[in-house]
Motif scaffolding. Sequence first.
Motif, PDB file in Angstrom:
ATOM      1  N   ASP A  90      38.218  74.017 128.102  1.00 17.10           N
ATOM      2  CA  ASP A  90      39.493  74.598 128.500  1.00 17.10           C
ATOM      3  C   ASP A  90      40.267  73.734 129.492  1.00 17.10           C
ATOM      4  N   PRO A  91      40.523  72.466 129.150  1.00 17.86           N
ATOM      5  CA  PRO A  91      41.243  71.599 130.083  1.00 17.86           C
ATOM      6  C   PRO A  91      42.720  71.991 130.141  1.00 17.86           C
ATOM      7  N   ALA A  92      43.331  71.785 131.305  1.00 15.46           N
ATOM      8  CA  ALA A  92      44.752  72.118 131.458  1.00 15.46           C
ATOM      9  C   ALA A  92      45.619  71.155 130.669  1.00 15.46           C
ATOM     10  N   VAL A  93      45.130  69.913 130.521  1.00  9.84           N
ATOM     11  CA  VAL A  93      45.884  68.899 129.796  1.00  9.84           C
ATOM     12  C   VAL A  93      45.046  68.401 128.623  1.00  9.84           C
ATOM     13  N   LEU A  94      45.645  68.400 127.445  1.00 11.08           N
ATOM     14  CA  LEU A  94      44.941  67.886 126.272  1.00 11.08           C
ATOM     15  C   LEU A  94      45.614  66.594 125.822  1.00 11.08           C
ATOM     16  N   LEU A  95      44.819  65.545 125.661  1.00 10.15           N
ATOM     17  CA  LEU A  95      45.326  64.298 125.102  1.00 10.15           C
ATOM     18  C   LEU A  95      44.740  64.178 123.711  1.00 10.15           C
ATOM     19  N   MET A  96      45.606  64.156 122.710  1.00 12.97           N
ATOM     20  CA  MET A  96      45.096  64.173 121.344  1.00 12.97           C
ATOM     21  C   MET A  96      45.563  62.938 120.596  1.00 12.97           C
ATOM     22  N   ASP A  97      44.602  62.196 120.049  1.00 13.21           N
ATOM     23  CA  ASP A  97      44.921  60.966 119.338  1.00 13.21           C
ATOM     24  C   ASP A  97      44.772  61.194 117.836  1.00 13.21           C
ATOM     25  N   GLU A  98      45.851  61.501 117.195  1.00 13.92           N
ATOM     26  CA  GLU A  98      45.849  61.781 115.753  1.00 13.92           C
ATOM     27  C   GLU A  98      44.719  62.725 115.365  1.00 13.92           C
ATOM     28  N   PRO A  99      44.694  63.901 115.977  1.00 14.78           N
ATOM     29  CA  PRO A  99      43.545  64.776 115.749  1.00 14.78           C
ATOM     30  C   PRO A  99      43.466  65.310 114.324  1.00 14.78           C
ATOM     31  N   PHE A 100      44.607  65.365 113.643  1.00 10.08           N
ATOM     32  CA  PHE A 100      44.592  65.984 112.320  1.00 10.08           C
ATOM     33  C   PHE A 100      44.675  64.960 111.194  1.00 10.08           C
ATOM     34  N   ALA A 101      44.586  63.678 111.537  1.00 11.02           N
ATOM     35  CA  ALA A 101      44.642  62.663 110.489  1.00 11.02           C
ATOM     36  C   ALA A 101      43.487  62.866 109.528  1.00 11.02           C
ATOM     37  N   SER A 102      43.688  62.552 108.287  1.00  9.98           N
ATOM     38  CA  SER A 102      42.671  62.640 107.231  1.00  9.98           C
ATOM     39  C   SER A 102      42.189  64.063 106.968  1.00  9.98           C
ATOM     40  N   LEU A 103      42.941  65.061 107.458  1.00 10.63           N
ATOM     41  CA  LEU A 103      42.643  66.432 107.046  1.00 10.63           C
ATOM     42  C   LEU A 103      43.519  66.763 105.848  1.00 10.63           C
ATOM     43  N   ASP A 104      43.048  67.666 105.005  1.00 14.92           N
ATOM     44  CA  ASP A 104      43.881  68.067 103.877  1.00 14.92           C
ATOM     45  C   ASP A 104      45.083  68.861 104.400  1.00 14.92           C
ATOM     46  N   ALA A 105      46.143  68.901 103.597  1.00 12.83           N
ATOM     47  CA  ALA A 105      47.415  69.474 104.036  1.00 12.83           C
ATOM     48  C   ALA A 105      47.252  70.909 104.517  1.00 12.83           C
ATOM     49  N   ILE A 106      46.383  71.664 103.851  1.00 17.55           N
ATOM     50  CA  ILE A 106      46.264  73.085 104.198  1.00 17.55           C
ATOM     51  C   ILE A 106      45.570  73.263 105.540  1.00 17.55           C
ATOM     52  N   SER A 107      44.432  72.574 105.737  1.00 11.32           N
ATOM     53  CA  SER A 107      43.747  72.664 107.034  1.00 11.32           C
ATOM     54  C   SER A 107      44.672  72.179 108.132  1.00 11.32           C
ATOM     55  N   ARG A 108      45.426  71.168 107.791  1.00 12.79           N
ATOM     56  CA  ARG A 108      46.285  70.554 108.786  1.00 12.79           C
ATOM     57  C   ARG A 108      47.330  71.554 109.259  1.00 12.79           C
ATOM     58  N   GLU A 109      48.003  72.229 108.317  1.00 18.90           N
ATOM     59  CA  GLU A 109      49.010  73.222 108.696  1.00 18.90           C
ATOM     60  C   GLU A 109      48.368  74.365 109.464  1.00 18.90           C
ATOM     61  N   LYS A 110      47.176  74.734 109.042  1.00 16.93           N
ATOM     62  CA  LYS A 110      46.490  75.833 109.724  1.00 16.93           C
ATOM     63  C   LYS A 110      46.219  75.453 111.183  1.00 16.93           C
ATOM     64  N   LEU A 111      45.774  74.222 111.376  1.00 14.79           N
ATOM     65  CA  LEU A 111      45.483  73.790 112.744  1.00 14.79           C
ATOM     66  C   LEU A 111      46.761  73.578 113.544  1.00 14.79           C
ATOM     67  N   ASN A 112      47.818  73.138 112.870  1.00  9.76           N
ATOM     68  CA  ASN A 112      49.118  73.024 113.543  1.00  9.76           C
ATOM     69  C   ASN A 112      49.515  74.380 114.113  1.00  9.76           C
ATOM     70  N   LEU A 113      49.414  75.397 113.266  1.00  5.96           N
ATOM     71  CA  LEU A 113      49.765  76.754 113.693  1.00  5.96           C
ATOM     72  C   LEU A 113      48.872  77.212 114.832  1.00  5.96           C
ATOM     73  N   GLU A 114      47.579  76.896 114.671  1.00 10.20           N
ATOM     74  CA  GLU A 114      46.599  77.298 115.673  1.00 10.20           C
ATOM     75  C   GLU A 114      46.964  76.701 117.026  1.00 10.20           C
ATOM     76  N   MET A 115      47.369  75.441 116.989  1.00 13.03           N
ATOM     77  CA  MET A 115      47.766  74.747 118.220  1.00 13.03           C
ATOM     78  C   MET A 115      49.000  75.390 118.839  1.00 13.03           C
ATOM     79  N   LEU A 116      49.957  75.743 117.986  1.00  8.80           N
ATOM     80  CA  LEU A 116      51.173  76.375 118.494  1.00  8.80           C
ATOM     81  C   LEU A 116      50.828  77.700 119.176  1.00  8.80           C
TER      82      LEU A 116
END
Lengths: 281, 271
Positions: free
Chosen positions: B155-181
């Motif tokens: 639970d860090p206050a600041v997240l540094l993410m380096d292409e965390p969703f690269a090489s994921l399929d489009a569906i997982s990727r959108e799901k995780l995008n939403l999750e992040m939002l």
Amino acid sequence: MNTAGAGPAAGAFEDAEPETPFGPQGRSHHSWERYSLAISLAVGIGLWWLVVAVTGLPRFVLPTPAEVVLRLVDYLPTGQLQTHIRTTLVEALLGGALGLAVGLASGYLLAKWDVAERLVAPYLVASQSVPIIAFTPMLILWFGPGTVSKVLICAIIVFFPMTINTMVGLRSVDAGLLELMRTYRASRWQILRMVEIPSALPMVFGGLKVSGTLSVLGAVVGEFVGAKAGLGYLVNYAAFQLDTPLMFVGLLALVVLGVGVFTLISLVEQRTLRWMARGRH
Amino acid sequence: MGRSAVLELSGVSYAYGSGPLATPALRNVSLTVNGGEIVSLVGPSGCGKTTLLKIVSGLLQPDRGEVRVNGLTSRGVHAGIGCIFQTPRLLPWRTVLSNVMLPLEVERVSRPQARMTAERALALVGLKGTGQRYPAELSGGMRRRVAIARALTSDPAVLLMDEPFASLDAISREKLNLEMLRLREATGKTVLFVTHSIRESVLMSDRVLVLSHRPAAVRREVRVDLGPQRDLRVQDSTEFTRLTAALREELDYGEDEERRRLDGEPEEDGA
Ligand SMILES: Nc1ncnc2c1ncn2[C@@H]1O[C@H](COP(=O)(O)OP(=O)(O)OP(=O)(O)O)[C@@H](O)[C@H]1O
Ligand SMILES: [Mg+2]
């Protein structure tokens, strides 16, 4: 019948125990191994017997397997064989443990501290270019023909491969994982425990397997040069008496001891590095 | 937290190596990320995005300039920062669950507590029930999700993410995008986010920073005004299309300029 069978079957189906998928595989592998060992032993003994039969060599040059077994049966009740085995085993284990401990520590130092490597490397290489047997008389002169000199010989023999393998293992730790640990602001000790030791373990076990057998060898070499007990002493004594079957008994005990030590280390390795077998199908 | 600056970089330069063989990676980078903001970094491959994240985290120390996290400088890694690296960096000898528990173990959180948190994080990235597997038994996309779950546990206050969703399929990727939002709305995390996807950068963030070719400098800042409560439908809005088009043009322009810079003189000779 049906209902009785359904319970365990259903249970087994949804079973998510990590061991289960590997159980059968491990078992079949093992039974095959035992089978092959029996065959190769039978062939070896058969050939041995054949050589004696064909050449007609006298008993004191090459006894038949039966003569060796008879000598063993004859010798066992005296309890001396057990004493010799225990002596050699204790020397090899104590010396091995000492060499292991010092080797792990110096491997760590060499991996972490470049200066140490530059200072110590010449001695390490020099010590490896002189056969240990050349040191043995000196060690026995200094420490007597008892356990201490043998323990030291074993320790010296084990020390080198353990040092090198520990050093290489620690140096080959994935830099990305170390960076990861730094982002958690992990302590040096946490990094050692959670990343460095587990990554180095395969190399350390590689060194341990070599050292284990070398350690038995070290004890025997020491006993050859000067001792009052031990399998090396027994073989030497039997040869002197031209009691070749007894010599073979001693040699066989040595083989069993060496194989036993190796197998034990392999078993511990398999249990410890179980993760390496996963995801390889 | 509100609008106060959580990450501040001023005049940061960094080069790998030294002397004539040095590779300059960052050139006079200044940027600010406020509390609760998501800022995306886009730029050509090899321009210095990963380097920039390492500087922000404190894994690398800048040659020149200053990095402040919550107003503080640090000689090592800053406190309260979570990193998701470009590769998952899982410990192969640990099960998935115990990999996710790793940061909590370092923080000496009690085992049952750590276990619970880790299981929740795994469920969040859709990996319920894989806890007892080993990383080698997972697909590439699953490994990435384990790395994301691991970063969320502490639970860090600041997240540094380096292409965390690269090489994921489009569906997982959108799901995780939403999750992040959703996570952002719920926790107000501050996120600095590297991506190669222009679509993703607009969808996810409040601002997009376009970086130049190596050595990276911030060449443009694009504000994304799509409202705080987003879902995937914002991608159909005209504003979204306008922003992605503008960013694409900016990156293309950068490409052209770079090509001119590299090939310029020989071409003139030939003409
Ligand atoms: N450890 C290193 N030593 C020397 N040069 C490096 C090192 N790491 C990166 N570089 C160089 O620095 C430059 C920037 O690298 P960086 O990894 O930050 O790029 P990036 O923007 O993350 O690229 P990508 O989008 O492909 O991940 C590259 O030209 C790279 O060759
Ligand atoms: Mg990168």
